[in-house]
Design an enzyme around this catalytic site. Structure first.
Site, PDB file in Angstrom:
ATOM      1  N   LYS A  85      -8.835   3.922   0.457  1.00 16.28           N
ATOM      2  CA  LYS A  85      -7.449   4.093   0.010  1.00 16.28           C
ATOM      3  C   LYS A  85      -7.140   3.051  -1.053  1.00 16.28           C
ATOM      4  O   LYS A  85      -7.393   1.848  -0.829  1.00 16.28           O
ATOM      5  CB  LYS A  85      -6.525   3.818   1.192  1.00 16.28           C
ATOM      6  CG  LYS A  85      -5.754   4.997   1.705  1.00 16.28           C
ATOM      7  CD  LYS A  85      -4.901   4.499   2.863  1.00 16.28           C
ATOM      8  CE  LYS A  85      -3.896   5.499   3.288  1.00 16.28           C
ATOM      9  NZ  LYS A  85      -3.041   4.983   4.368  1.00 16.28           N
TER      10      LYS A  85
HETATM   11  C1  E4P Z   1      -0.411   7.065   5.552  1.00 21.35           C
HETATM   12  O1  E4P Z   1      -1.535   7.015   5.107  1.00 21.35           O
HETATM   13  C2  E4P Z   1       0.387   5.872   5.886  1.00 21.35           C
HETATM   14  O2  E4P Z   1      -0.414   4.993   6.619  1.00 21.35           O
HETATM   15  C3  E4P Z   1       1.592   6.184   6.728  1.00 21.35           C
HETATM   16  O3  E4P Z   1       1.825   7.568   6.848  1.00 21.35           O
HETATM   17  C4  E4P Z   1       2.800   5.370   6.419  1.00 21.35           C
HETATM   18  O4  E4P Z   1       3.840   5.755   7.280  1.00 21.35           O
HETATM   19  P1  E4P Z   1       5.171   4.891   7.465  1.00 21.35           P
HETATM   20  O5  E4P Z   1       6.022   5.080   6.252  1.00 21.35           O
HETATM   21  O6  E4P Z   1       5.803   5.467   8.694  1.00 21.35           O
HETATM   22  O7  E4P Z   1       4.734   3.458   7.635  1.00 21.35           O
END
Ligand code: E4P
Length: 218
Positions: A85
């Site tokens: 990522k």
């Molecule tokens: C996705 O890859 C992220 O880790 C995640 O969905 C972030 O979610 P949040 O906004 O609830 O922290």
């Protein structure tokens, strides 16, 4: 549509995997930091990747493309299931291009607009993650981005997968499905909520009560 679980909690990941509920996992630095404690986060990622038969997103924690590349290669070397990522920044897209040229899958994260999604796709992203809930949090419509990106990707034949992220409740998942997201990633709480319906519970209770009246075994 594929369902990923958004957590670094191995117990939840094992439960979801054993129940056959998930196609992959997403993590982020906050999620890893919440569970790793004194353990090496790379070891935790290895265990997660060995548990799940599908992609496991693991995020770099650098802001400069050279350092992202080094970390991305290190993460990808942990296990074949790892998808690196990178954040939706100029440096993140540079790193994305290089990692993709090396055959490493990349998830461009923290996307909040359709133009960002187009740029991520041009950089060769395997997945592009629009953060729906965080847009809703600031009074915008997160699902509007999912809808726009789906149309743009389809119109131009772009193969980058739309990974709807930051989903906070089952309604978000339904909307992501209806809009044609390729993947929805959800926290464990929401994943297990998707299984349940009160009419399933009362229906089952009544079937079992009626069967008991018969006094027979199956
Ligand atoms: C996705 O890859 C992220 O880790 C995640 O969905 C972030 O979610 P949040 O906004 O609830 O922290």
């Amino acid at each position: 549509m594929k369902i990923f679980v958004d957590t670094a909690d191995l117990t939840e990941i094992r439960r979801a995997t054993e129940a056959g509920l998930i196609d992959g996992v997403t993590t982020n630095p906050s999620l890893l930091s919440a569970v790793a404690g004194d353990d090496d986060p790379k070891e935790l990622l290895r265990e997660i990747a060995e548990t799940v038969n599908g992609p496991v997103s693991a995020e770099v924690v650098a802001v400069e493309s050279g350092a992202m590349l080094v970390q991305g290669r290190r993460l990808a070397a942990i296990h074949d299931h790892i998808v690196v990522k990178v954040p939706m920044t100029e440096d993140g897209l540079r790193a994305c291009r290089c990692l993709r040229a090396e055959g490493i899958r990349v998830n461009v994260t923290l996307c909040f607009s359709a133009p960002q999604a187009l740029l991520a796709a041009k950089a060769g992203a395997t997945y592009m993650s629009p953060f729906v809930g965080r847009l809703d949090d600031i009074g915008e419509s997160g699902m509007e981005i999912v809808s726009q990106v789906r149309q743009v990707y389809d119109r131009y034949g772009i193969e980058t997968e739309v990974l709807a992220a930051s989903l906070r409740h089952p309604r978000h998942v339904i909307e992501a499905m209806m809009l044609g997201a390729d993947v929805a990633t959800v926290p464990p709480k929401v994943l297990f909520q998707l299984l349940r319906h009160p009419l399933t519970d009362t229906g089952l209770e009544n079937f079992l009560k009626d069967w008991r009246k018969l006094g027979r075994a199956l």
